[in-house]
Design a protein around this motif. Structure first.
Motif, PDB file in Angstrom:
ATOM      1  N   HIS A  48      -8.339  -9.596 -13.763  1.00 53.44           N
ATOM      2  CA  HIS A  48      -7.623  -8.865 -14.116  1.00 53.44           C
ATOM      3  C   HIS A  48      -6.249  -9.331 -15.055  1.00 53.44           C
ATOM      4  O   HIS A  48      -5.816  -8.782 -15.872  1.00 53.44           O
ATOM      5  N   GLY A  49      -5.505 -10.115 -14.605  1.00 55.43           N
ATOM      6  CA  GLY A  49      -4.519 -10.696 -15.093  1.00 55.43           C
ATOM      7  C   GLY A  49      -4.793 -11.390 -16.620  1.00 55.43           C
ATOM      8  O   GLY A  49      -4.090 -11.159 -17.425  1.00 55.43           O
ATOM      9  N   LYS A  50      -5.988 -11.936 -16.736  1.00 57.00           N
ATOM     10  CA  LYS A  50      -6.256 -12.618 -18.169  1.00 57.00           C
ATOM     11  C   LYS A  50      -6.696 -11.286 -18.995  1.00 57.00           C
ATOM     12  O   LYS A  50      -6.407 -11.376 -20.108  1.00 57.00           O
ATOM     13  N   GLN A  51      -7.243 -10.253 -18.432  1.00 56.27           N
ATOM     14  CA  GLN A  51      -7.489  -9.075 -19.333  1.00 56.27           C
ATOM     15  C   GLN A  51      -6.120  -8.405 -19.667  1.00 56.27           C
ATOM     16  O   GLN A  51      -5.964  -7.914 -20.969  1.00 56.27           O
ATOM     17  N   ALA A  52      -5.032  -8.208 -18.770  1.00 50.89           N
ATOM     18  CA  ALA A  52      -3.886  -7.731 -19.230  1.00 50.89           C
ATOM     19  C   ALA A  52      -3.142  -8.512 -20.317  1.00 50.89           C
ATOM     20  O   ALA A  52      -2.788  -7.875 -21.223  1.00 50.89           O
ATOM     21  N   ILE A  59      -2.566  -6.569 -28.825  1.00 51.57           N
ATOM     22  CA  ILE A  59      -1.768  -5.619 -29.411  1.00 51.57           C
ATOM     23  C   ILE A  59      -0.644  -6.183 -30.240  1.00 51.57           C
ATOM     24  O   ILE A  59      -0.255  -5.531 -31.266  1.00 51.57           O
ATOM     25  N   LEU A  60      -0.180  -7.085 -29.821  1.00 53.07           N
ATOM     26  CA  LEU A  60       0.971  -7.668 -30.730  1.00 53.07           C
ATOM     27  C   LEU A  60       0.507  -8.167 -32.201  1.00 53.07           C
ATOM     28  O   LEU A  60       0.971  -8.019 -33.294  1.00 53.07           O
ATOM     29  N   LEU A  61      -0.797  -8.806 -31.986  1.00 57.82           N
ATOM     30  CA  LEU A  61      -1.528  -9.294 -33.123  1.00 57.82           C
ATOM     31  C   LEU A  61      -1.763  -8.009 -34.250  1.00 57.82           C
ATOM     32  O   LEU A  61      -1.652  -8.355 -35.353  1.00 57.82           O
ATOM     33  N   TYR A  62      -2.390  -6.915 -33.493  1.00 56.35           N
ATOM     34  CA  TYR A  62      -2.588  -5.911 -34.377  1.00 56.35           C
ATOM     35  C   TYR A  62      -1.430  -5.334 -35.024  1.00 56.35           C
ATOM     36  O   TYR A  62      -1.599  -4.668 -36.063  1.00 56.35           O
ATOM     37  N   THR A  63      -0.207  -5.312 -34.257  1.00 57.34           N
ATOM     38  CA  THR A  63       0.811  -4.558 -34.865  1.00 57.34           C
ATOM     39  C   THR A  63       1.413  -5.404 -35.851  1.00 57.34           C
ATOM     40  O   THR A  63       1.946  -4.908 -36.820  1.00 57.34           O
ATOM     41  N   LEU A  64       1.322  -6.879 -35.948  1.00 56.44           N
ATOM     42  CA  LEU A  64       1.833  -7.619 -36.786  1.00 56.44           C
ATOM     43  C   LEU A  64       0.896  -7.244 -38.130  1.00 56.44           C
ATOM     44  O   LEU A  64       1.525  -7.218 -39.185  1.00 56.44           O
ATOM     45  N   ILE A  65      -0.241  -7.084 -37.947  1.00 55.57           N
ATOM     46  CA  ILE A  65      -0.923  -6.817 -39.244  1.00 55.57           C
ATOM     47  C   ILE A  65      -0.776  -5.658 -39.997  1.00 55.57           C
ATOM     48  O   ILE A  65      -0.454  -5.479 -41.048  1.00 55.57           O
ATOM     49  N   ILE A  66      -0.735  -4.610 -38.923  1.00 57.60           N
ATOM     50  CA  ILE A  66      -0.388  -3.233 -39.386  1.00 57.60           C
ATOM     51  C   ILE A  66       1.048  -3.357 -40.185  1.00 57.60           C
ATOM     52  O   ILE A  66       1.210  -2.720 -41.420  1.00 57.60           O
ATOM     53  N   GLY A  67       1.962  -3.930 -39.621  1.00 60.83           N
ATOM     54  CA  GLY A  67       3.429  -4.157 -40.072  1.00 60.83           C
ATOM     55  C   GLY A  67       3.410  -4.767 -41.298  1.00 60.83           C
ATOM     56  O   GLY A  67       3.986  -4.251 -42.492  1.00 60.83           O
ATOM     57  N   GLY A 117      -2.151   4.061 -31.987  1.00 62.63           N
ATOM     58  CA  GLY A 117      -2.607   3.032 -31.137  1.00 62.63           C
ATOM     59  C   GLY A 117      -1.603   2.811 -30.084  1.00 62.63           C
ATOM     60  O   GLY A 117      -1.847   2.451 -28.822  1.00 62.63           O
ATOM     61  N   PHE A 118      -0.418   3.117 -30.232  1.00 58.97           N
ATOM     62  CA  PHE A 118       0.674   3.070 -29.196  1.00 58.97           C
ATOM     63  C   PHE A 118      -0.001   4.003 -28.051  1.00 58.97           C
ATOM     64  O   PHE A 118       0.299   3.511 -26.859  1.00 58.97           O
ATOM     65  N   ILE A 119      -0.323   5.308 -28.300  1.00 59.66           N
ATOM     66  CA  ILE A 119      -0.747   6.119 -27.203  1.00 59.66           C
ATOM     67  C   ILE A 119      -2.012   5.643 -26.510  1.00 59.66           C
ATOM     68  O   ILE A 119      -1.980   5.761 -25.316  1.00 59.66           O
ATOM     69  N   LEU A 120      -2.925   5.107 -27.598  1.00 61.80           N
ATOM     70  CA  LEU A 120      -4.023   4.764 -26.964  1.00 61.80           C
ATOM     71  C   LEU A 120      -3.784   3.470 -25.788  1.00 61.80           C
ATOM     72  O   LEU A 120      -4.608   3.087 -24.841  1.00 61.80           O
ATOM     73  N   GLU A 121      -2.972   2.533 -26.236  1.00 64.73           N
ATOM     74  CA  GLU A 121      -2.388   1.548 -25.368  1.00 64.73           C
ATOM     75  C   GLU A 121      -1.968   1.924 -23.929  1.00 64.73           C
ATOM     76  O   GLU A 121      -2.465   1.423 -23.187  1.00 64.73           O
ATOM     77  N   LEU A 122      -1.236   3.001 -24.215  1.00 66.10           N
ATOM     78  CA  LEU A 122      -0.661   3.284 -22.735  1.00 66.10           C
ATOM     79  C   LEU A 122      -1.934   3.960 -22.128  1.00 66.10           C
ATOM     80  O   LEU A 122      -1.679   3.856 -20.581  1.00 66.10           O
ATOM     81  N   VAL A 123      -2.750   4.749 -22.751  1.00 66.04           N
ATOM     82  CA  VAL A 123      -3.792   5.237 -21.763  1.00 66.04           C
ATOM     83  C   VAL A 123      -4.660   4.200 -21.320  1.00 66.04           C
ATOM     84  O   VAL A 123      -5.188   3.972 -20.104  1.00 66.04           O
ATOM     85  N   PHE A 124      -4.877   3.181 -21.975  1.00 65.87           N
ATOM     86  CA  PHE A 124      -5.890   2.108 -21.605  1.00 65.87           C
ATOM     87  C   PHE A 124      -5.057   1.557 -20.479  1.00 65.87           C
ATOM     88  O   PHE A 124      -5.817   0.746 -19.448  1.00 65.87           O
ATOM     89  N   ILE A 125      -3.711   1.208 -20.511  1.00 64.17           N
ATOM     90  CA  ILE A 125      -3.192   0.448 -19.407  1.00 64.17           C
ATOM     91  C   ILE A 125      -3.310   1.398 -18.050  1.00 64.17           C
ATOM     92  O   ILE A 125      -3.614   0.778 -17.051  1.00 64.17           O
ATOM     93  N   PRO A 141     -10.781  -2.061 -24.542  1.00 63.25           N
ATOM     94  CA  PRO A 141     -11.402  -2.267 -25.859  1.00 63.25           C
ATOM     95  C   PRO A 141     -10.581  -3.061 -26.917  1.00 63.25           C
ATOM     96  O   PRO A 141      -9.609  -2.753 -26.927  1.00 63.25           O
ATOM     97  N   LEU A 142     -11.376  -3.751 -27.712  1.00 61.70           N
ATOM     98  CA  LEU A 142     -10.533  -4.467 -28.990  1.00 61.70           C
ATOM     99  C   LEU A 142      -9.973  -5.530 -28.531  1.00 61.70           C
ATOM    100  O   LEU A 142      -8.807  -5.752 -29.180  1.00 61.70           O
ATOM    101  N   THR A 143     -10.086  -6.083 -27.537  1.00 60.99           N
ATOM    102  CA  THR A 143      -9.558  -7.088 -27.126  1.00 60.99           C
ATOM    103  C   THR A 143      -9.805  -8.439 -27.333  1.00 60.99           C
ATOM    104  O   THR A 143     -11.183  -8.696 -27.253  1.00 60.99           O
ATOM    105  N   ILE A 144      -9.046  -9.396 -28.041  1.00 59.45           N
ATOM    106  CA  ILE A 144      -9.509 -10.716 -28.289  1.00 59.45           C
ATOM    107  C   ILE A 144      -9.024 -11.536 -26.957  1.00 59.45           C
ATOM    108  O   ILE A 144      -8.075 -11.308 -26.422  1.00 59.45           O
ATOM    109  N   LYS A 145     -10.520 -12.547 -26.825  1.00 64.32           N
ATOM    110  CA  LYS A 145     -10.229 -13.348 -25.478  1.00 64.32           C
ATOM    111  C   LYS A 145      -9.414 -14.495 -25.592  1.00 64.32           C
ATOM    112  O   LYS A 145     -10.078 -15.486 -26.106  1.00 64.32           O
ATOM    113  N   PHE A 146      -8.104 -14.391 -25.540  1.00 68.57           N
ATOM    114  CA  PHE A 146      -7.280 -15.541 -25.857  1.00 68.57           C
ATOM    115  C   PHE A 146      -7.323 -16.451 -24.696  1.00 68.57           C
ATOM    116  O   PHE A 146      -7.447 -17.959 -24.712  1.00 68.57           O
TER     117      PHE A 146
END
Length: 148
Positions: A48-52, A59-67, A117-125, A141-146
């Motif tokens: 669960h820690g790795k997933q979070a 989300i940070l990466l997707y936000t940077l791309i959209i910005g 995306g922000f609303i979906l992030e809150l729902v997924f959390i 969903p849509l998580t890159i496994k770092f």
């Protein structure tokens, strides 16, 4: 077998991402600290820690791309009438709100996408927290496994 303490720790790892509303970068600091301290207690907490953490980094990466995509459209619209070679061109500089350009529509669409995306992030959390509370594994969903 999972005990309630492990379920609670996993739940708090997910819920600690909401600390960003109180502490800058809290959505990274909270889960990382809780995960690092408790990851050796059980594989459930570790997963669960790795997933979070992976979800927050994604989300940070997707936000940077959209910005990165939307900022140039905004800049091109604002500086449309400005000549960068002739510095006396400020008398021609104006923003016409009555006639929006397609660039403004693209930027607005990307802004709406960011809000969704922000609303979906809150729902997924919240969903991940509830699954952790119930002792189930959850993959965002849509998580890159770092962290694997």
């Amino acid at each position: 077998m999972l005990d309630n303490q492990h379920k609670n720790i996993a739940t708090f790892i997910h819920l600690s991402t909401f600390s960003r509303f109180l502490i800058p970068l809290g959505n990274y600091i909270g889960p990382i600290v809780l995960w690092m301290v408790n990851k050796d207690k059980s594989e459930f907490i570790n997963a669960h820690g790795k997933q979070a953490i992976n979800f927050q980094i994604s989300i940070l990466l997707y936000t940077l791309i959209i910005g990165t995509i939307s900022i140039p459209f905004f800049i091109f619209k604002v500086f449309n009438g400005l000549d960068f070679i002739d510095f006396n061109g400020f008398h021609d500089f104006h923003i016409d709100i009555g006639e929006p350009s397609p660039l403004l529509y693209i930027t607005g669409g990307l802004g709406i996408l960011a809000i969704i995306g922000f609303i979906l992030e809150l729902v997924f959390i919240v969903i991940a927290s509830l699954k952790a509370r119930d002792g189930e594994l959850y993959e965002y969903p849509l998580t890159i496994k770092f962290l694997k």
